[in-house]
Design an enzyme around this catalytic site. Structure first.
Site, PDB file in Angstrom:
ATOM      1  CG  HIS A 199      -1.749   1.211   1.399  1.00 27.15           C
ATOM      2  ND1 HIS A 199      -1.471   2.152   2.360  1.00 27.15           N
ATOM      3  CD2 HIS A 199      -2.824   1.671   0.723  1.00 27.15           C
ATOM      4  CE1 HIS A 199      -2.345   3.130   2.282  1.00 27.15           C
ATOM      5  NE2 HIS A 199      -3.176   2.868   1.297  1.00 27.15           N
TER       6      HIS A 199
ATOM      7  CD  GLU B 163      -2.682   2.505  -3.689  1.00 24.50           C
ATOM      8  OE1 GLU B 163      -3.201   3.639  -3.667  1.00 24.50           O
ATOM      9  OE2 GLU B 163      -3.047   1.569  -2.958  1.00 24.50           O
ATOM     10  CG  HIS B 164      -0.324   6.079  -0.554  1.00 27.27           C
ATOM     11  ND1 HIS B 164      -0.847   7.179   0.086  1.00 27.27           N
ATOM     12  CD2 HIS B 164      -1.262   5.110  -0.452  1.00 27.27           C
ATOM     13  CE1 HIS B 164      -2.038   6.884   0.564  1.00 27.27           C
ATOM     14  NE2 HIS B 164      -2.312   5.629   0.254  1.00 27.27           N
TER      15      HIS B 164
ATOM     16  CD  GLU C 209      -5.158   5.207   3.519  1.00 23.65           C
ATOM     17  OE1 GLU C 209      -5.909   4.502   2.825  1.00 23.65           O
ATOM     18  OE2 GLU C 209      -4.009   5.549   3.147  1.00 23.65           O
TER      19      GLU C 209
END
Length: 421
Positions: free
Chosen positions: A49, A52-53, A129
Site C-alpha cells: 500500500h 502504491e502511494h 489514513e
C-alpha cells in the site's frame, strides 16, 4: 463481451488484454499486479500500500504535480488501489489520449524515484489514513475479522499496515518489493474502450519495457482458522461481523455461495434485512458478503446494532442461517439470480470495471471468461445447491469480530454451540 477481446503476451512475459467498445468515446487502461498484502513479510506489512502511494510521487522525468497535471489537463482521471492479492494503477481518458495514459502508468511503475522528502511526507499521510480507519469502527472491524479468520499469517494482516511498522519502514523496502513483484509475468496491462488492440500492444512494449525481471514469488497459502476479536469501546452501536470459511475462486460452490449471500443478505428483500431489520427493528444496517481469494475465501455478515439489541440480533441471525440450510424458495432464488446477473451486466457498462474483470480473470483463471458462461453458471445453481452450500459453510468454525458496546453480544462458545445444533 469476448468477441472483441484480444490477448497478446509479449516476449517479456507481460500480458496485454483489450476489449474494444466502439460506442464510447473514452478508454480505461490499467496495470494490474498480482501482489498485495498477502505477499508481504510480517516486518514489512503495509509496504504494498505504501508503494502504491509513492508511485504517484515522482519519476525520473515527472514530479508528483506534473503527473497529476498531465492527466487532468486532458480531463482524465488517475488512481490506484491495493488489496490482499492485487495492486492496480489505472487511468480513464478520452480515446485520443490513450498514449498519454500508457506513458504515465508505465513511467510510475518503471521509473519512480522514491525521493526521501516525498517518502516522509507520504508516510505521514498513511499514518493519518490508519488513524482514520481506527476511528471508523464499521471499517476497522473488517480488519479485525480478517485477522481473526487468518491469525498470524499474511492473509490476515491489514492492507494499510500498522502504525509502528509504517513509522519504521525503510525507503529500500519499497523498491525492493517492486523489484520482486512488479515483474512482467506477474502483471497484466488491460484496456477497454474505443481503442485498437495493436496500438495498446505497441504502447505496452514501449512504456513497460523497463519492468524488473525476477522469479515469481509465491505467497503463503491461506489457512482459515477462525476465532474471535472483541473490543469494548464507548460507542452508540456495536459493530459485528460474523463469518465462515468459504469457497475460493473457481471452486464448485463458488456460485452457490454467491447466490446464498444474495438471498440471505444481499438487499432489502433478503431474509436478514426483512427479519432482523423490518420485522424486529434490531439493526439499522445488516448485509452479507462473499470475499473469495485464489486459495480460500470468506462468507460474512455485518450488522450495526444497539447494545441491548445485540443479545437478540445474534440468535435471530443464527436461526436464519439454520433455516436456509433446510429450505430455499424458488421465488427468492429467482430474485437472487436476477440481482447477480443485473450486477454483472451493469458493470459491463463501465470501461474501468471491464478492465478489472479482464485482469482478474486472467490472473486467477488464466483465461477471459465469456459473460454467457458466467450467466449460465448462475442459472444452473439449484435450490438444493444453495442449501448444501449453506450446510457446509455454516457448520464450520465461525469467526466473530465485534467493536463497541459488546457486553451483551453472546459468547463465542454459545454461537459455536448454536451453529452445531
Amino acid at each position: 463481451m469476448t468477441e472483441q477481446v484480444a490477448i497478446t503476451t509479449l516476449p517479456s512475459g507481460l500480458t496485454v488484454l483489450t476489449e474494444r467498445m466502439e460506442r464510447v468515446e473514452t478508454v480505461s487502461l490499467g496495470a494490474y499486479v498480482a501482489a498485495g498484502t498477502r505477499h508481504e513479510t510480517a516486518a514489512e506489512n503495509g509496504v504494498a500500500h505504501f508503494l502504491e502511494h509513492m508511485a504517484f510521487k515522482g519519476t525520473e522525468t515527472r514530479s508528483a504535480a506534473a503527473i497529476a497535471e498531465a492527466i487532468e489537463s486532458v480531463g482524465g482521471h488517475i488512481n490506484a488501489y491495493t488489496s490482499r492479492e492485487q495492486t492496480a494503477y489505472y487511468v480513464k481518458l478520452l480515446k485520443e489520449d490513450l498514449a498519454l495514459g500508457a506513458d504515465i502508468i508505465g513511467d510510475i511503475l518503471c521509473h519512480s524515484t522514491f525521493e526521501p522528502e516525498e517518502l516522509e511526507r507520504e508516510r505521514g499521510v498513511i499514518l493519518q489514513e490508519i488513524g482514520q480507519a481506527n476511528d471508523t469502527p464499521d471499517d476497522i472491524v473488517f480488519d479485525h475479522f480478517q485477522s481473526a479468520a487468518y491469525p498470524a499469517q499474511p492473509m490476515g494482516r491489514p492492507v494499510l499496515g500498522t502504525e509502528p511498522i509504517i513509522r519504521a519502514m525503510k525507503r529500500e523496502a519499497l523498491p525492493g518489493f517492486m523489484r520482486l513483484h512488479y515483474t512482467p509475468d506477474n502483471m497484466v496491462v488491460a484496456a477497454c474502450g474505443n481503442l485498437r488492440h495493436e496500438e495498446v500492444v505497441a504502447l505496452a512494449e514501449r512504456h513497460f519495457a523497463d519492468l524488473p525481471r525476477a522469479a515469481r514469488a509465491r505467497p503463503m497459502p491461506a489457512d482459515y482458522m477462525g476465532g474471535e476479536y472483541r473490543e469494548l469501546r464507548d460507542l452508540d452501536q456495536a459493530h459485528i461481523v460474523l463469518g465462515f470459511d468459504a469457497p475460493a475462486y473457481g471452486e464448485a460452490e463458488y456460485y452457490p455461495a454467491m447466490l446464498l449471500s444474495t438471498l440471505l443478505g444481499g438487499g432489502m428483500s433478503s431474509r436478514l434485512f426483512q427479519e432482523v431489520r423490518e420485522r424486529r427493528g434490531l439493526v439499522y444496517s445488516i448485509y452479507s458478503f462473499t470475499a473469495p481469494a485464489q486459495d480460500g475465501g470468506l462468507f460474512g455478515i455485518y450488522a450495526g446494532t444497539g447494545e441491548s439489541e445485540a443479545a437478540e440480533m445474534i440468535p435471530v441471525t443464527l436461526e436464519e442461517l439454520a433455516k436456509v440450510q433446510r429450505d430455499v424458495g424458488e421465488e427468492e432464488l429467482r430474485r437472487a439470480r436476477a440481482q447477480l446477473k443485473a450486477g454483472l451486466l451493469m458493470s459491463l457498462e463501465s470501461t474501468g470495471s471491464r478492465c478489472e474483470q479482464l485482469a482478474r480473470q486472467w490472473q486467477v483463471f488464466g483465461r477471459v471468461i465469456p459473460v454467457s458462461e458466467t450467466v449460465a453458471r448462475i442459472e444452473a445453481v439449484t435450490r438444493e445447491d444453495i442449501q448444501a452450500a449453506a450446510a457446509r459453510i455454516f457448520r464450520r468454525k465461525p469467526t466473530l469480530a465485534t467493536i463497541g458496546p459488546v457486553g451483551r453480544v453472546p459468547k463465542f462458545s454459545a454461537i459455536i454451540d448454536r451453529l452445531a445444533a
